[in-house]
Design an enzyme around this catalytic site. Structure first.
Site, short mmCIF file in Angstrom:
data_model
loop_
_atom_site.label_atom_id
_atom_site.label_comp_id
_atom_site.label_asym_id
_atom_site.label_seq_id
_atom_site.Cartn_x
_atom_site.Cartn_y
_atom_site.Cartn_z
N LYS A 181 72.23 38.36 81.96
CA LYS A 181 72.42 39.56 82.76
C LYS A 181 71.08 39.78 83.54
CE LYS A 181 71.36 43.66 82.83
NZ LYS A 181 70.87 43.76 84.40
N GLU A 257 60.42 40.83 74.95
CA GLU A 257 59.12 40.65 75.68
C GLU A 257 59.24 41.79 76.56
OE1 GLU A 257 56.72 40.06 78.53
OE2 GLU A 257 57.83 38.25 79.00
N CYS A 291 53.77 41.37 83.49
CA CYS A 291 53.58 41.81 82.07
C CYS A 291 52.05 41.50 81.67
CB CYS A 291 54.56 41.56 81.05
SG CYS A 291 56.38 42.12 81.50
N GLU A 388 51.20 50.71 82.16
CA GLU A 388 51.27 49.60 82.84
C GLU A 388 51.25 49.71 84.27
OE1 GLU A 388 54.65 47.22 81.62
OE2 GLU A 388 53.44 45.28 81.88
C1 SIN Z 1 56.29 38.36 82.81
O1 SIN Z 1 55.49 39.07 83.51
O2 SIN Z 1 57.11 39.07 81.91
C2 SIN Z 1 56.07 37.02 82.40
C3 SIN Z 1 54.87 36.54 82.83
C4 SIN Z 1 54.52 34.92 82.78
O3 SIN Z 1 55.39 34.05 82.17
O4 SIN Z 1 53.42 34.36 82.97
#
Ligand code: SIN
Length: 486
Positions: A181, A257, A291, A388
């Site tokens: 998804k 994640e 992230c 964040e």
């Molecule tokens: C992400 O921001 O979730 C992944 C970043 C990455 O794989 O470098």
């Protein structure tokens, strides 16, 4: 429209059991270009009622796919990888158009995404078991690994390609089938991957893509299903927690994640120019929307002024604009909500005494082009220290001692990526061991690669993606105990 060499890569229907499908009720949703808000496509908008047949198709296909030898699966995955490389420019065009990141960066993501498929095509052949000395004279113990079953992968808009391949490649290599998804902001990259998956020979039902705007209800049907054995999610911590709760009743294996709040620490003995370049690479990748982007930059007092001066000089050179324009290094933010969030963080810091060294708030939430911004005089009371950012704003904190900065860096519920620059060997080990994070970049701002285990601790999630560890989440361990051996 998207200008493609191979127009067959443009799809606007969900891909289920080898068929391009509309929603039962015919609903569609609009996908737009975040740079100019132009409509790109009307994509099938699946509802919860569309999901049971998808799960059924994935279940049937699993029983066929798992029986293929590892070498057969590896050949198909390798073919899928080769097709991604062959069509890399078109895939990158789709990606820049629906997500906004500059074309060279999009091309980088396509190659990064494909590298997971290449890696796991090879790892498919190395799912080794074990032989353990038995606990009795007549006992023999053998450990085997088997694919877990139907996997659901829920993926974000910031990496519309690579977050799919990073989950799907190990799942398929292990012998699982998948229901993906993708984010409703960026479904076109996912559907293009399905075109190539079909061409590579991935059998029908093994690779399915559900497109929807009703993530909550569709997600609920997927997590409620006892047929789905594994959930892999990349996205926000609140949604991850919700999916974790929903997966509890069927005791699914889950990989999450989630959010990050990466500290980027510069010690007095760092090489200034390298630290500045590392901070720019980490902070401004994807306009700050990853992230693992540096979220809090901590600079030791002896190098603080020099760092802020050089960092400001270098960031000033970054060009913001249309991702297809030559020289643009920062594309638009994904939507006006994202702009609003970043603006509100800047407001909070300004109210509490923070100062803008470069850039500015976006004058309107509708303008998705956000100037790279640097803020000094930032303190731990400001939201920048806790939340964040997901935008191109760099808050810079000053610190005195190693102990103080390790404590500040760890003072968050997140634990995904962290970075530091310094050269004293004792300190390097002490800080690397002291940072409560799943990943630590030492004298580098770029840590992402298919060969290393990507993932977080604390409320940044669990499980590891990529590397030799990335396959484990898609396998069950079974031990066979042979008795009565004479
Ligand atoms: C992400 O921001 O979730 C992944 C970043 C990455 O794989 O470098």
């Amino acid at each position: 429209m998207i200008n493609l060499e191979n127009t067959a890569l443009f799809k606007d229907k969900a891909y289920i059991d080898g068929i391009w499908k509309s929603a039962q009720n015919g609903k569609t949703f609009v996908v737009t270009n975040p740079y100019n808000q132009q409509e790109l496509a009307q994509v099938s908008d699946f509802g919860p009622e569309d999901i049971p047949p998808v799960i059924k198709a994935a279940e049937s296909a699993f029983h066929i796919w798992k029986k293929k030898t590892a070498a057969e699966r590896a050949i198909i995955l390798r073919k899928w990888y080769e097709l991604q490389i062959e069509h890399a420019e078109d895939l990158a065009r789709i990606l820049t158009t629906e997500q906004g990141k500059p074309f060279p960066e999009a091309l980088g993501e396509i190659k990064y995404g494909a590298s997971f498929v290449e890696w796991f095509a090879e790892e498919a052949k190395r799912v080794y078991g074990d032989v353990i000395p038995g606990h009795g004279e007549d006992k023999r113990i053998v450990v085997i690994k088997q694919p877990i079953g139907v996997v659901v992968a829920i993926t974000p808009w910031n990496f519309p390609n690579a977050m799919i391949t990073r989950k799907v490649a190990p799942a398929l290599a292990a012998g699982c089938s998948v229901v993906i998804k993708p984010s409703e902001e960026t479904p076109l990259s996912a559907l293009a991957l399905a075109v190539l998956a079909e061409k590579a020979g991935i059998p029908k039902g093994v690779f399915n893509i559900v497109t929807t705007t009703d993530s909550a209800n569709v997600g609920k049907v997927l997590t409620d299903s006892p047929v789905v054995k594994k959930l892999s999610f990349t996205g926000s911590t609140p949604v991850g927690k919700q999916l974790m709760r929903q997966s509890a009743d069927t005791v699914k294996k889950i990989s999450l994640e989630l959010g990050g709040n990466a500290p980027f620490i510069v010690f007095d003995d760092a090489v200034l120019e390298e630290a500045v370049q590392g901070a720019i690479a980490s902070k401004y990748r994807n306009a700050g929307q990853t992230c693992v982007c540096a979220n809090r930059i901590y600079v030791q007092e002896g190098i603080y002024d020099a760092f802020v001066a050089l960092f400001t000089e270098e960031v000033r050179k970054l060009k913001v604009g249309n991702g297809f324009e030559e020289g643009v290094e920062i594309g638009p933010l994904i939507n006006s909500k994202a702009v609003q969030k970043v603006n509100s963080l800047i407001d909070d810091a300004l109210e509490k005494g923070g100062k803008i060294k470069l850039g500015a708030k976006s004058e309107s939430n509708e303008n998705t082009l956000f100037q790279p911004t640097i803020m000094s005089d930032v303190t731990s009371e400001m939201k920048f220290a806790k939340e964040e950012i997901f935008g191109p704003v760099a808050p810079i904190f000053k610190f005195k001692t190693d102990e103080e900065v390790i404590e500040a860096a760890n003072n968050t519920e997140y634990g995904l990526a962290s970075y530091f620059y310094g050269n004293n060997m004792n300190r390097v080990w002490k800080v690397a061991e002291g940072l409560e994070y799943g990943m630590v970049g030492i004298n580098t701002g770029m840590i992402s690669t298919a060969v290393a285990p990507f993932g977080g601790i604390k409320e940044s999630g669990n499980g590891r993606e990529g590397s030799k560890y990335g396959m484990d989440d898609f396998l069950e361990i079974k031990y066979l105990c042979f008795g009565g051996v004479q």
